[in-house]
Design a protein around this motif. Sequence first.
Motif, PDB file in Angstrom:
ATOM      1  N   ARG A   7       0.832  -1.208   0.000  1.00  0.00           N
ATOM      2  CA  ARG A   7       0.000   0.000   0.000  1.00  0.00           C
ATOM      3  C   ARG A   7       0.863   1.254   0.000  1.00  0.00           C
ATOM      4  NH1 ARG A   7      -3.026  -2.873   3.852  1.00  0.00           N
ATOM      5  NH2 ARG A   7      -4.867  -3.722   2.872  1.00  0.00           N
ATOM      6  N   VAL A   8       1.895   1.264   0.842  1.00  0.00           N
ATOM      7  CA  VAL A   8       2.779   2.431   0.921  1.00  0.00           C
ATOM      8  C   VAL A   8       3.524   2.606  -0.397  1.00  0.00           C
ATOM      9  CG1 VAL A   8       4.814   3.376   2.070  1.00  0.00           C
ATOM     10  CG2 VAL A   8       3.004   2.335   3.432  1.00  0.00           C
ATOM     11  N   GLU A   9       4.069   1.526  -0.930  1.00  0.00           N
ATOM     12  CA  GLU A   9       4.809   1.604  -2.183  1.00  0.00           C
ATOM     13  C   GLU A   9       3.900   2.094  -3.318  1.00  0.00           C
ATOM     14  OE1 GLU A   9       6.981  -1.710  -4.822  1.00  0.00           O
ATOM     15  OE2 GLU A   9       7.856  -1.429  -2.817  1.00  0.00           O
ATOM     16  N   ASN A  10       2.680   1.587  -3.389  1.00  0.00           N
ATOM     17  CA  ASN A  10       1.738   2.031  -4.414  1.00  0.00           C
ATOM     18  C   ASN A  10       1.409   3.506  -4.267  1.00  0.00           C
ATOM     19  OD1 ASN A  10       1.606  -0.482  -5.601  1.00  0.00           O
ATOM     20  ND2 ASN A  10      -0.361  -1.032  -4.695  1.00  0.00           N
ATOM     21  N   ALA A  11       1.214   3.963  -3.030  1.00  0.00           N
ATOM     22  CA  ALA A  11       0.883   5.370  -2.802  1.00  0.00           C
ATOM     23  C   ALA A  11       2.015   6.270  -3.283  1.00  0.00           C
ATOM     24  CB  ALA A  11       0.602   5.617  -1.326  1.00  0.00           C
ATOM     25  N   ASN A  50       4.488   5.430  -5.482  1.00  0.00           N
ATOM     26  CA  ASN A  50       4.688   5.264  -6.930  1.00  0.00           C
ATOM     27  C   ASN A  50       3.587   5.919  -7.750  1.00  0.00           C
ATOM     28  OD1 ASN A  50       7.128   3.935  -6.723  1.00  0.00           O
ATOM     29  ND2 ASN A  50       6.205   1.907  -6.723  1.00  0.00           N
ATOM     30  N   SER A  51       2.461   6.220  -7.135  1.00  0.00           N
ATOM     31  CA  SER A  51       1.374   6.906  -7.836  1.00  0.00           C
ATOM     32  C   SER A  51       1.671   8.388  -8.021  1.00  0.00           C
ATOM     33  CB  SER A  51       0.066   6.741  -7.064  1.00  0.00           C
ATOM     34  OG  SER A  51      -0.316   5.388  -7.038  1.00  0.00           O
ATOM     35  N   LEU A  52       2.621   8.912  -7.261  1.00  0.00           N
ATOM     36  CA  LEU A  52       3.002  10.314  -7.405  1.00  0.00           C
ATOM     37  C   LEU A  52       3.818  10.490  -8.679  1.00  0.00           C
ATOM     38  CD1 LEU A  52       4.092  11.075  -3.720  1.00  0.00           C
ATOM     39  CD2 LEU A  52       1.924  11.680  -4.813  1.00  0.00           C
ATOM     40  N   ASP A  53       3.681  11.645  -9.314  1.00  0.00           N
ATOM     41  CA  ASP A  53       4.376  11.926 -10.553  1.00  0.00           C
ATOM     42  C   ASP A  53       5.882  12.074 -10.303  1.00  0.00           C
ATOM     43  OD1 ASP A  53       4.436  12.415 -13.321  1.00  0.00           O
ATOM     44  OD2 ASP A  53       4.577  14.572 -12.954  1.00  0.00           O
ATOM     45  N   HIS A  82       2.142  13.152   3.019  1.00  0.00           N
ATOM     46  CA  HIS A  82       0.684  13.047   2.845  1.00  0.00           C
ATOM     47  C   HIS A  82       0.293  11.781   2.084  1.00  0.00           C
ATOM     48  CE1 HIS A  82      -0.485  16.733   4.759  1.00  0.00           C
ATOM     49  NE2 HIS A  82       0.363  17.431   4.029  1.00  0.00           N
ATOM     50  N   ALA A  83       1.086  11.389   1.092  1.00  0.00           N
ATOM     51  CA  ALA A  83       0.779  10.168   0.338  1.00  0.00           C
ATOM     52  C   ALA A  83       0.792   8.954   1.266  1.00  0.00           C
ATOM     53  CB  ALA A  83       1.782   9.985  -0.791  1.00  0.00           C
ATOM     54  N   GLN A  88       0.453   9.062   4.637  1.00  0.00           N
ATOM     55  CA  GLN A  88      -0.606   9.227   5.640  1.00  0.00           C
ATOM     56  C   GLN A  88      -1.980   8.908   5.063  1.00  0.00           C
ATOM     57  OE1 GLN A  88       0.019  13.242   7.042  1.00  0.00           O
ATOM     58  NE2 GLN A  88       1.444  12.576   8.642  1.00  0.00           N
ATOM     59  N   ASP A  89      -2.185   9.205   3.788  1.00  0.00           N
ATOM     60  CA  ASP A  89      -3.485   8.952   3.167  1.00  0.00           C
ATOM     61  C   ASP A  89      -3.834   7.463   3.106  1.00  0.00           C
ATOM     62  OD1 ASP A  89      -3.945  11.645   2.865  1.00  0.00           O
ATOM     63  OD2 ASP A  89      -3.431  11.690   0.720  1.00  0.00           O
ATOM     64  N   VAL A  90      -2.822   6.596   3.141  1.00  0.00           N
ATOM     65  CA  VAL A  90      -3.092   5.157   3.150  1.00  0.00           C
ATOM     66  C   VAL A  90      -3.001   4.565   4.553  1.00  0.00           C
ATOM     67  CG1 VAL A  90      -2.569   4.719   0.730  1.00  0.00           C
ATOM     68  CG2 VAL A  90      -0.727   4.604   2.426  1.00  0.00           C
ATOM     69  N   GLY A  91      -2.839   5.440   5.574  1.00  0.00           N
ATOM     70  CA  GLY A  91      -2.964   4.991   6.954  1.00  0.00           C
ATOM     71  C   GLY A  91      -1.696   4.731   7.726  1.00  0.00           C
ATOM     72  N   TYR A  92      -0.563   5.248   7.277  1.00  0.00           N
ATOM     73  CA  TYR A  92       0.700   5.010   7.968  1.00  0.00           C
ATOM     74  C   TYR A  92       1.350   6.341   8.334  1.00  0.00           C
ATOM     75  CZ  TYR A  92      -0.450   0.522   6.088  1.00  0.00           C
ATOM     76  OH  TYR A  92      -1.140  -0.627   5.780  1.00  0.00           O
ATOM     77  N   THR A  93       2.360   6.293   9.168  1.00  0.00           N
ATOM     78  CA  THR A  93       2.996   7.509   9.672  1.00  0.00           C
ATOM     79  C   THR A  93       4.442   7.572   9.242  1.00  0.00           C
ATOM     80  OG1 THR A  93       1.585   7.382  11.628  1.00  0.00           O
ATOM     81  CG2 THR A  93       3.493   8.816  11.774  1.00  0.00           C
TER      82      THR A  93
END
Length: 121
Positions: A71-75, A77-80, A108-109, A111-116
Amino acid sequence: MGTAIVIVIIVVICVFAIYSYGHKMRHGGGCCGSHEAAEKKVKVADKNKDHYPYEVTLTIDGMTCSNCSRRVENALNSLDGVWAKVDLGERKADVRLKQAPDNDALRHAVQDVGYTVLSIQ
């Protein structure tokens, strides 16, 4: 009669165990409490390291399984212009960037998936 009952109970337990294992393999699930299908990995189109002159390392709290790290890696890698690899054991994400790092966007990316994010180096 007693032996037959014991055998039936053992068979029921075995069938349930096999079903549960198969369900977990098909639909993910783990410590995160998510029993939906495991997320597909977001692949970065540009994997030429020369195109990513900036690097940062994020220390991340809250990841406890491979679903968490994905989830963290996807969040990230989704950033430009971002290429991230997450190491669950180290609780770190090595992030390569095409532009100068925007620490707030990275934080923020995650945190948006639930991690710190504990630190950015």
